[in-house]
Write a protein that holds these residues in place. Structure first.
Motif, PDB file in Angstrom:
ATOM      1  N   GLN A  41       0.822  -1.204   0.000  1.00 26.43           N
ATOM      2  CA  GLN A  41       0.000   0.000   0.000  1.00 26.43           C
ATOM      3  C   GLN A  41       0.861   1.261   0.000  1.00 26.43           C
ATOM      4  N   LEU A  42       2.113   1.097   0.373  1.00 28.85           N
ATOM      5  CA  LEU A  42       2.988   2.261   0.460  1.00 28.85           C
ATOM      6  C   LEU A  42       3.548   2.674  -0.888  1.00 28.85           C
ATOM      7  N   VAL A  43       3.096   2.021  -1.924  1.00 25.30           N
ATOM      8  CA  VAL A  43       3.718   2.257  -3.221  1.00 25.30           C
ATOM      9  C   VAL A  43       3.676   3.719  -3.641  1.00 25.30           C
ATOM     10  N   TRP A  44       2.651   4.433  -3.201  1.00 22.26           N
ATOM     11  CA  TRP A  44       2.558   5.856  -3.595  1.00 22.26           C
ATOM     12  C   TRP A  44       3.735   6.664  -3.087  1.00 22.26           C
ATOM     13  N   LEU A  45       4.392   6.135  -2.038  1.00 25.99           N
ATOM     14  CA  LEU A  45       5.546   6.864  -1.518  1.00 25.99           C
ATOM     15  C   LEU A  45       6.663   6.951  -2.543  1.00 25.99           C
ATOM     16  N   VAL A  46       6.746   5.939  -3.404  1.00 26.00           N
ATOM     17  CA  VAL A  46       7.882   5.892  -4.330  1.00 26.00           C
ATOM     18  C   VAL A  46       7.910   7.119  -5.239  1.00 26.00           C
ATOM     19  N   PRO A  47       6.826   7.417  -5.943  1.00 27.91           N
ATOM     20  CA  PRO A  47       6.891   8.662  -6.718  1.00 27.91           C
ATOM     21  C   PRO A  47       6.719   9.906  -5.864  1.00 27.91           C
ATOM     22  N   PHE A  48       6.157   9.743  -4.689  1.00 33.99           N
ATOM     23  CA  PHE A  48       5.879  10.908  -3.852  1.00 33.99           C
ATOM     24  C   PHE A  48       7.172  11.621  -3.433  1.00 33.99           C
ATOM     25  N   PHE A  49       8.176  10.846  -3.068  1.00 40.06           N
ATOM     26  CA  PHE A  49       9.424  11.477  -2.606  1.00 40.06           C
ATOM     27  C   PHE A  49      10.070  12.363  -3.664  1.00 40.06           C
ATOM     28  N   PRO A  50      10.270  11.836  -4.870  1.00 38.73           N
ATOM     29  CA  PRO A  50      10.850  12.749  -5.880  1.00 38.73           C
ATOM     30  C   PRO A  50       9.971  13.958  -6.148  1.00 38.73           C
ATOM     31  N   LEU A  51       8.660  13.777  -6.041  1.00 37.16           N
ATOM     32  CA  LEU A  51       7.765  14.913  -6.263  1.00 37.16           C
ATOM     33  C   LEU A  51       8.010  15.975  -5.208  1.00 37.16           C
ATOM     34  N   VAL A  52       8.146  15.523  -3.961  1.00 31.77           N
ATOM     35  CA  VAL A  52       8.434  16.481  -2.887  1.00 31.77           C
ATOM     36  C   VAL A  52       9.757  17.177  -3.150  1.00 31.77           C
ATOM     37  N   GLY A  53      10.741  16.380  -3.555  1.00 36.22           N
ATOM     38  CA  GLY A  53      12.037  16.966  -3.866  1.00 36.22           C
ATOM     39  C   GLY A  53      11.918  18.008  -4.964  1.00 36.22           C
ATOM     40  N   PHE A  54      11.129  17.678  -5.973  1.00 29.18           N
ATOM     41  CA  PHE A  54      10.907  18.617  -7.087  1.00 29.18           C
ATOM     42  C   PHE A  54      10.302  19.909  -6.578  1.00 29.18           C
ATOM     43  N   LEU A  55       9.282  19.784  -5.714  1.00 27.82           N
ATOM     44  CA  LEU A  55       8.609  20.989  -5.239  1.00 27.82           C
ATOM     45  C   LEU A  55       9.538  21.827  -4.373  1.00 27.82           C
ATOM     46  N   ILE A  56      10.230  21.164  -3.452  1.00 28.17           N
ATOM     47  CA  ILE A  56      11.095  21.934  -2.548  1.00 28.17           C
ATOM     48  C   ILE A  56      12.195  22.622  -3.338  1.00 28.17           C
ATOM     49  N   ASN A  57      12.887  21.837  -4.161  1.00 29.01           N
ATOM     50  CA  ASN A  57      13.993  22.435  -4.905  1.00 29.01           C
ATOM     51  C   ASN A  57      13.507  23.460  -5.904  1.00 29.01           C
ATOM     52  N   GLY A  58      12.332  23.213  -6.449  1.00 32.78           N
ATOM     53  CA  GLY A  58      11.819  24.154  -7.430  1.00 32.78           C
ATOM     54  C   GLY A  58      11.424  25.470  -6.790  1.00 32.78           C
ATOM     55  N   LEU A  59      10.750  25.396  -5.663  1.00 32.95           N
ATOM     56  CA  LEU A  59      10.221  26.623  -5.069  1.00 32.95           C
ATOM     57  C   LEU A  59      11.286  27.384  -4.297  1.00 32.95           C
ATOM     58  N   LEU A  60      12.200  26.643  -3.676  1.00 37.11           N
ATOM     59  CA  LEU A  60      13.149  27.324  -2.795  1.00 37.11           C
ATOM     60  C   LEU A  60      14.545  27.371  -3.384  1.00 37.11           C
ATOM     61  N   ARG A  61      14.638  27.259  -4.725  1.00 41.56           N
ATOM     62  CA  ARG A  61      15.968  27.119  -5.299  1.00 41.56           C
ATOM     63  C   ARG A  61      16.841  28.333  -5.059  1.00 41.56           C
ATOM     64  N   LYS A  62      16.212  29.485  -4.843  1.00 46.68           N
ATOM     65  CA  LYS A  62      17.040  30.671  -4.624  1.00 46.68           C
ATOM     66  C   LYS A  62      17.477  30.795  -3.168  1.00 46.68           C
ATOM     67  N   GLN A  63      16.668  30.230  -2.292  1.00 48.22           N
ATOM     68  CA  GLN A  63      16.967  30.404  -0.872  1.00 48.22           C
ATOM     69  C   GLN A  63      17.940  29.352  -0.344  1.00 48.22           C
ATOM     70  N   LEU A  64      17.800  28.116  -0.833  1.00 49.97           N
ATOM     71  CA  LEU A  64      18.585  27.036  -0.233  1.00 49.97           C
ATOM     72  C   LEU A  64      20.032  27.082  -0.703  1.00 49.97           C
ATOM     73  N   PRO A  65      20.959  26.688   0.179  1.00 53.28           N
ATOM     74  CA  PRO A  65      22.347  26.544  -0.283  1.00 53.28           C
ATOM     75  C   PRO A  65      22.479  25.290  -1.138  1.00 53.28           C
ATOM     76  N   LYS A  66      23.539  25.261  -1.928  1.00 55.33           N
ATOM     77  CA  LYS A  66      23.688  24.159  -2.875  1.00 55.33           C
ATOM     78  C   LYS A  66      23.770  22.811  -2.186  1.00 55.33           C
ATOM     79  N   SER A  67      24.477  22.801  -1.040  1.00 56.62           N
ATOM     80  CA  SER A  67      24.638  21.512  -0.367  1.00 56.62           C
ATOM     81  C   SER A  67      23.277  20.940   0.013  1.00 56.62           C
ATOM     82  N   LEU A  68      22.412  21.818   0.519  1.00 61.61           N
ATOM     83  CA  LEU A  68      21.094  21.342   0.943  1.00 61.61           C
ATOM     84  C   LEU A  68      20.277  20.879  -0.261  1.00 61.61           C
ATOM     85  N   ILE A  69      20.405  21.625  -1.333  1.00 65.55           N
ATOM     86  CA  ILE A  69      19.665  21.241  -2.541  1.00 65.55           C
ATOM     87  C   ILE A  69      20.061  19.843  -2.970  1.00 65.55           C
ATOM     88  N   SER A  70      21.377  19.585  -2.986  1.00 66.90           N
ATOM     89  CA  SER A  70      21.785  18.266  -3.469  1.00 66.90           C
ATOM     90  C   SER A  70      21.384  17.188  -2.478  1.00 66.90           C
TER      91      SER A  70
END
Lengths: 643, 488, 109
Positions: free
Chosen positions: A6-35
């Motif tokens: 049932q947890l299968v939705w987590l698999v695509p969910f994580f990269p999606l979260v990563g996409f949103l965080i990195n996409g929205l906060l790309r100017k604020q976050l330092p590079k190390s955190l982004i990677s």
């Protein structure tokens, strides 16, 4: 939660979260955190994938319904994920190799400005997300979403350095070529809906596409499979839609690794493997698939011989290897094709990342004629690159051997000609890969002094993925050890058996008498392909170890170096006529014809009114005369003509 | 109650806006009242389910058998919602544009909203015609007063063109009216009527012409690129986002159920026009250098698909049209907002003079990329849902003989749309900056707010379209069943 | 007396009137020709009411009276017309110093 699946939705969910965080906060976050976020999210889904894989290995499969996607009376398409042997295997490849590539990227892209770095990782995560959707979807529409999604991401990533017009053109080309294939896929989906009313793969009640294939007529099934294959040629870069893939080298090198190894191009293989029963029921289509696959394998291999850009060689080798996978699918060796996807993911990611390491060391120089003698300076890269070359050349016991051999053996079973051509392709493969290897790593350095001064091994974040992938390339083949070696069953085949069960049964039904190859023949086939590969390597060694090919190719070599002029041909027969047509439509049909007609109505009215206006002379006498004449006319009509 | 409010609020506020001479106050006033309208529209679709709230029936011209009767079904609700949402969005996004005589501008905008709302809720043919023209007249004044250089000629053409279509429709309406047994303009009487096949045939073409000009379908489209180009962008947004939907709406409400036999008889020629238009407009779009014209042709292609889905008659396709009417409105308004921002900042809409915006204005670039992708119907954006259902409906249609060809040929426009859209993105956003864009500024404030809201809408409706499909399901069923009930 | 004679006279008057209106350019003459036409009609009306209807219905006292009523109407209208028309002619004369109608073709522009 009592069921891990049932947890299968987590698999695509994580990269999606990563996409949103990195996409929205790309100017604020330092590079190390982004990677860390970017890679960590993929790692997280890799971990979940491993859990799922364990569960699937125990024989549990499941369709997980998330919500209704499109539901209108007759048409019902749920947003559902299917977790079974095939998808879980692909999950591992995508997230595993994907994670290594993310890790590598963090070091490779460190020169980028922070916001661009964030943009890069957000695209990468979106890419992984789309690919996971593609693989996990429990019906063709969800697959199509991922399908177009990876097309989009390749567009974004190939055009990542957007200031460069050429890169943009390459990105555009990738997207448009993919769209051509996508149209085929889309029509196939509609065809399925029109005939079966569903696009779900399979259901427990037996109302899915793969349960109802018997309801399709012969025309239907051939049409559908061919159209699906058109989609696959676009995504997996087969003739005639392959030209975007070599151009896709415009993107950063790790992106090429991601496109070529873990995601995107394997989509076509996945789709056909997923629809294997439809293809088994359509032998005509299978022949087309095999023929196209084989032709692509040979065609691309010949081009690769004369390329001097390190990434271009690898790109054409990918096209060629994909051709082998399609050959495998075409001859019914579904397991072999999937197996080759897996081993190819390992060694092609390895080769691309190795190439990236070389390019990194050479300060973005990609021409192998300006390299040479790099073995001394880049020890780890050299060793791992060599492993990759051996694996792709098909020398046992490296992984490429087993998977390629399985496909070739199946091809032999089907038609000996397939086998011989396939072996010829394998020979060329070994040749051009070792041409690349020797020219790059052996001999003397041919670059500038400054480049020589700066030659250095890449940082650990880049070499660790290389080492991991090298190990996988070495041992990855053992999951699919053929039975001829008497070391137990073919593990991968056993694992994937439930997916291809229906096809196997159908095949037995049609040809019950065909036995598998006897062991003697199989060993002989293997020896031939290994022998041929070794000979090719020796030729390459003899030719390029001392004297690399530096001058411009001439004669037939030039035709190969110019890629058989296919791009020019397409340009001539499609792009130019289309542009010409557009120009004609815009300047002639639109303005001079349609609008002229429309305005013509107005002009006619104007003209008529101008003429009629002359009657209005302003002379009262004229009016009176007309009036009298009119009255007379009425009088005449009334009394003399009315009968 | 709700349809009356939807008409009365913009009407009253529009008339009052004529009296507010101050620029700032008239803006605030129109924004406020349009937000109230939006709230009513949202409430109508989201919170109130009692059927009687959506009815209104008052005698209007009893001697003619026409009454002021309004109803809202799922289709009306969606379009009223679109109109309701679009107006505040347009007002906010164009907050910084300046107009001569702002009070007249905003008053006319609001009056146009009255007409639009009226068209969507009218359930009396004469009333429908009344609102249809009511929406056109303010549009004429808006374009011809505040438009670009060639505004007078272009607007004149626009007005005459659409007006000729409207008059034909009026003749058709009157014809049908005389054949109703109770001499009534009511929708229900129109629906009950069963005219002989030959009459339905030419009635079909009369209504068709009116709607085809409005949508516009090939080859009646030439007014559109000019008008879009010359109108002030706020008006263009209303024209392309909402007003062209009047044509599609008209077909679904007044053409298909009233003359189903005509539709069946002439569906294929009409559908062929749509298909040709899709391909033609896409090809012509590839040659455009002006952003507004490019979007105009792209819109013609998309509207052609809606027409196609209706004329081949399938329930999934009509469902797709319902969804797409809303989504296309949202997407194209998003595109116009961005074009407006570009034009206001650089003073040009020529793609050849732009370039490199992605470096200088990344937020704008992202917005444009996402809206453009929605425009090419990428999955997980809203337009995919509609286009998927429409193409699916076309392919699976049982009433047309050529539906496979229609779908496959029409499908080529999917590829072509990618070609011109990506070309546009490349020329505007990528590459090096031009002299104009060297000092470009990114967007912020109210424009960003509107665009972000639009983007969220695009994605949410693309991922979870169920509410929208549910809301229109009954309307689709009703229309679809009427298209069949009177078959001979 | 035969009614035909009246009819011939009326036609002759009417035709003279028409020709006058068409051929002459002097506004006053045109005006008088119009009057001539009106009177031709009047003559016809009276002749018919007296010789046709009254002869056909001898017992009735008021037979044909409506025809004669019309004559009065026409005379009233003609009088009104004369006043308006003469006013126009006077205005015309003031503007163009002529009563030639061909100077009045400004409607064209």
């Amino acid at each position: 939660m009592n069921n891990v699946l049932q947890l299968v939705w987590l698999v695509p969910f994580f990269p999606l979260v990563g996409f949103l965080i990195n996409g929205l906060l790309r100017k604020q976050l330092p590079k190390s955190l982004i990677s860390i976020i970017g890679s960590g999210m993929v790692l997280a889904s890799f971990i979940v994938s491993v859990l799922l894989f364990m569960e699937v290995k125990n024989g549990n499969t499941q369709v997980v319904n998330l919500f209704d996607f499109i539901n209108s009376g007759t048409l019902s398409i749920p947003f559902a994920f299917q977790i079974d042997q095939l998808s879980s295997l692909f999950l591992l490849i995508i997230t595993g190799v994907g994670f290594l590539i993310h890790l590598y990227s963090a070091a490779y892209m460190h020169e980028e400005r922070s916001e661009h770095f964030g943009r890069y990782f957000c695209y990468l995560n979106l890419f992984v997300f789309s690919m996971l959707l593609l693989v996990l979807g429990a019906n063709y529409v969800i697959m199509f979403i991922g399908w177009e999604g990876v097309g989009l991401c390749s567009y974004l990533l190939i055009g990542y350095w957007f200031k460069n017009t050429e890169y943009n053109n390459a990105a555009k080309k990738a997207f448009i070529m993919n769209r051509i294939g996508d149209l085929g896929f889309l029509i196939a989906i509609f065809w399925l809906i029109a005939k079966l009313g569903t696009v779900t793969y399979t259901t427990p009640e037996g109302s899915g596409v793969f349960d109802l294939y018997n309801k399709l007529t012969r025309t239907d099934i051939i049409g559908i499979t061919l159209l699906l294959f058109v989609g696959a040629t676009g995504k997996s870069a087969q003739i005639p839609l392959y030209t975007w893939l070599p151009d896709a080298m415009a993107g950063p090198t790790p992106v090429s690794a991601l496109i070529h190894a873990a995601t995107m191009v394997t989509a076509g293989i996945y789709m056909i493997a997923r629809s294997n029963i439809l293809y088994t029921m359509a032998p005509e289509t299978q022949s087309v698939v095999a023929a196209i696959g084989l032709a692509t394998a040979l065609f691309a291999a010949t081009i690769a011989i004369k390329q001097n850009d390190i990434k271009k060689v690898l790109a054409y080798s990918t096209v060629s290897q994909l051709g082998y996978m399609f050959l495998g699918l075409g001859v019914g060796a579904y397991t072999g094709a999937v197996f080759h996807v897996m081993t190819h993911a390992f060694f092609k990611a390895l080769l691309f990342l190795g190439a990236g390491s070389v390019i990194h060391a050479m300060h973005h120089e990609q021409d192998i004629r300006k390299m040479g003698g790099l073995a001394k300076h880049l020890k780890i890269t050299h060793a791992t690159f060599l492993i990759g070359c051996i694996a792709i050349a098909g020398i046992p016991p490296f992984s490429g051997f087993f998977s390629k051999d399985e496909i070739l053996a199946a091809a032999y079973e089907k038609d000996h000609l397939y086998y011989y051509l396939g072996v010829a392709g394998a020979m060329i493969t070994a040749f051009y890969m070792f041409r690349l290897y020797f020219t790059t790593f052996w001999g003397s350095f041919r670059g500038t002094e400054e480049q020589k001064h700066h030659l250095h091994e890449s940082p650990a974040a880049m070499t660790i993925p290389l080492i991991v992938l090298a190990i996988l390339s070495m041992i990855g083949g053992f999951v699919g050890l053929p039975e001829v070696f008497n070391m137990g069953e073919h593990k991968l085949e056993h694992f994937l058996a439930p997916i291809f069960e229906a096809s196997t049964k159908a095949k037995e039904l049609v040809h019950p008498e065909v036995a598998t190859l006897d062991h003697g023949t199989e060993i002989m086939l293997m020896s031939i392909s290994v022998g041929v590969a070794v000979i090719a390597i020796l030729i390459a060694w003899a030719r390029y170890i001392k004297k690399p090919e530096l001058n411009e190719p001439a004669g037939f070599g030039k035709v190969l170096a110019d890629k058989w002029y296919i791009d020019e041909l397409y340009n001539f027969i499609i792009v130019k006529p289309l542009n010409g047509l557009a120009k004609f439509m815009n300047s002639f049909v639109e303005k001079r014809f349609i609008d002229w007609l429309v305005n013509g109505v107005g002009r006619t009215v104007n003209y008529t009114s101008r003429q009629v206006r002359l009657v209005q002379s302003g002379l009262v006498g004229n009016y009176v005369l007309l009036m009298v004449l009119g009255m007379l006319a009425l009088f005449v009509v009334k009394f003399f003509l009315k009968k | 109650m709700i349809p009356v409010l939807l008409i009365v609020i913009p009407l009253v506020s529009g008339l009052l806006a004529f009296l507010i001479k101050q620029d700032k106050s008239v803006r605030v006033w129109s924004l406020l009242t349009s937000i109230i309208t939006m709230v009513v529209a949202v409430a109508g679709i989201a919170f109130i389910h009692k059927a009687s709230y959506f009815q209104c029936d008052v005698p209007w011209l009893p001697s003619l058998g026409s009454s002021f009767s309004l109803t809202m079904d799922g289709m009306s609700k969606m379009l009223c919602l679109l109109t309701g949402i679009a107006y505040p969005g347009i007002f906010i996004a164009t907050w910084n544009s300046t107009y001569r005589n702002p009070h007249q501008f905003f008053a006319l905008m609001l009056l146009m909203q009255t007409g639009l709302m009226g068209v969507f809720v009218a359930s009396d043919a004469l009333l429908f015609y009344f609102f249809w023209e009511l929406a056109l007249i303010p549009a004429y004044f808006l374009c011809s007063t505040w438009g670009g250089e060639r505004r007078v000629a272009v607007t004149f053409k626009f007005f005459i063109y659409t007006f000729i279509g409207s008059l034909l429709m009026l003749v058709g309406i009157i014809w049908v009216y005389f054949h109703t047994p109770d001499h009534s303009f009511a929708m229900s009487s129109f629906y009950k009527l069963n005219l002989p096949g030959a009459q339905q045939g030419w009635l079909f073409w009369m209504f068709f012409l009116a709607f085809a000009i409005k949508i516009p379908l090939f080859p009646f489209h030439t007014w559109q690129p000019d008008t879009y180009e010359q109108s002030p962008t706020a008006v263009t947004m209303v024209l392309s986002g909402i007003m062209v939907k009047m044509g599609v709406f008209g077909i679904l409400r007044w053409l298909a159920p009233v003359v189903p036999v005509g539709l069946w008889g002439y569906g294929d020629p009409a559908a062929s026009m749509c298909v040709i238009g899709m391909i033609y407009a896409s090809i012509v779009a590839m040659q455009q250098d002006d952003l507004k014209r490019l979007i105009a042709y792209s819109s013609i292609a998309h509207m052609g698909l809606m027409g196609l889905a209706i004329f081949v008659t399938s329930s999934v396709g009509i469902q797709g049209v319902m969804v797409q009417m809303f989504n296309h409105g949202i997407n194209i308004i998003g595109l116009w907002i961005i074009v407006e921002l570009i034009e206001r900042q650089f003073g040009t809409r020529k793609m050849s003079e732009l370039g490199g915006l992605a470096q200088k204005a990344p937020t704008l670039a992202i917005m444009l990329v996402i809206v453009s992708l929605a425009n090419v119907a990428l999955p997980l954006t809203n337009a995919f849902i509609g286009e998927f259902m429409m193409f699916n409906g076309v392919f699976g249609s049982k009433s047309s003989n050529y539906h496979y060809i229609f779908m496959v040929v029409g499908g080529i426009s999917i590829i072509l749309s990618a070609v011109y859209t990506l070309n546009m993105l490349q020329k505007v956003l990528y590459g090096n900056t031009s002299t104009l864009t060297a000092n470009a500024k990114d967007i912020r404030g109210n424009e960003k707010l509107v665009l972000v809201v639009l983007l969220i809408g695009i994605v949410v409706m693309g991922v979870y379209p169920k509410p929208m499909i549910e809301a229109t399901r009954h309307a689709v069923d009703a229309i679809y069943s009427k298209m069949f009930v009177k078959l001979p | 007396m035969l009614i035909e004679r009246y009819i011939y006279l009326a036609i002759a008057l009417f035709c003279i009137g028409i020709v006058g209106v068409l051929a002459r350019r002097n506004a006053i003459i045109i005006f008088m020709c119009i009057e001539l036409m009106l009177n031709a009609v009047n003559l016809l009306l009276v002749a018919f009411s007296k010789m046709h209807l009254a002869a056909a219905l001898p017992g009735k006292a008021n037979a044909g009276i409506d025809g004669q009523l019309f004559v009065f109407f026409i005379m009233v209208v003609a009088a009104a017309e004369v006043s308006v028309g003469l006013a126009i002619i006077v205005m015309m004369y003031r503007n163009t110093h002529s009563v030639d109608v061909n100077f009045l073709n400004r409607l064209k522009h």
